[in-house]
Design an enzyme around this catalytic site. Sequence first.
Site, PDB file in Angstrom:
ATOM      1  N   ASP A  91      26.224   0.970  33.366  1.00 53.68           N
ATOM      2  CA  ASP A  91      27.275   1.293  32.395  1.00 53.68           C
ATOM      3  C   ASP A  91      28.521   1.701  33.183  1.00 53.68           C
ATOM      4  OD1 ASP A  91      24.845   1.252  30.945  1.00 53.68           O
ATOM      5  OD2 ASP A  91      25.603   2.689  29.474  1.00 53.68           O
ATOM      6  N   LYS A 154      30.789  -0.665  25.211  1.00 52.55           N
ATOM      7  CA  LYS A 154      30.287   0.662  24.848  1.00 52.55           C
ATOM      8  C   LYS A 154      31.470   1.552  24.494  1.00 52.55           C
ATOM      9  CE  LYS A 154      27.888   4.521  27.189  1.00 52.55           C
ATOM     10  NZ  LYS A 154      27.136   4.884  28.423  1.00 52.55           N
ATOM     11  N   LYS A 184      27.283  -0.858  22.142  1.00 53.48           N
ATOM     12  CA  LYS A 184      26.624   0.434  22.355  1.00 53.48           C
ATOM     13  C   LYS A 184      27.525   1.554  21.869  1.00 53.48           C
ATOM     14  CE  LYS A 184      24.593   3.495  25.837  1.00 53.48           C
ATOM     15  NZ  LYS A 184      24.146   3.647  27.247  1.00 53.48           N
TER      16      LYS A 184
END
Length: 220
Positions: A91, A154, A184
């Site tokens: 991430d 995300k 996400k």
Amino acid sequence: MPDTLTRAAVAAMVDHTLLKPEATPADVAALIAEAAELGVYAVCVSPSMLPLRAGAQKVAVVAGFPSGKHHSLVKGSEARLAEQQGADEVDMVIDVGAAVAGDFNAVLADILTVRGGLADATVLKVILETAALGDEAIVECCLAAERAGADFVKTSTGFHPAGGATTSAVRLMAQTVGGRLGIKASGGIRTADAAREMIESGATRLGLSGTRAVLDGFPD
């Protein structure tokens, strides 16, 4: 979207997360044990905690976290080392300032640098810090992530003072790249109702630190 989301179905969407700077190896061991008990998809930890064994759960780590103000080559090296130490997913945080300034070519180059150093099988999620961005910037960053070969976009780090995930940001991200990239939602999701709203808005993965409390609000 089913009328009733089950506990197991939501658990299978969760990155069980521990990114506090004061986290210890014992804390991570407890996180992994709880992840197995809850049946979540992955654990998400700081890269300094690698290598680790997470059993059936995937291992996700962060790169350029939480500011995104690291040089792209540093982010790329951090991500590649994490992969070599067993991470299944990375991430990464974009340079949020570049997005605020409208320099989406810089955002694209940043993501390309990280993606280029990873194996195709390693999942790359791109953290946009949506609470700090306007709608146009969110859309452009989503498109940059897609062009760069990312697998997910995300919402948030959970550390920015502007806030975390919102349903409006998740909905916009899903409208832009949903069905092609995963979405996400992460940052400030502490109840089952909040998690349900994120999923209904288009989230396909949830980043949670208080996972048990959220799952307890869903039926078996």
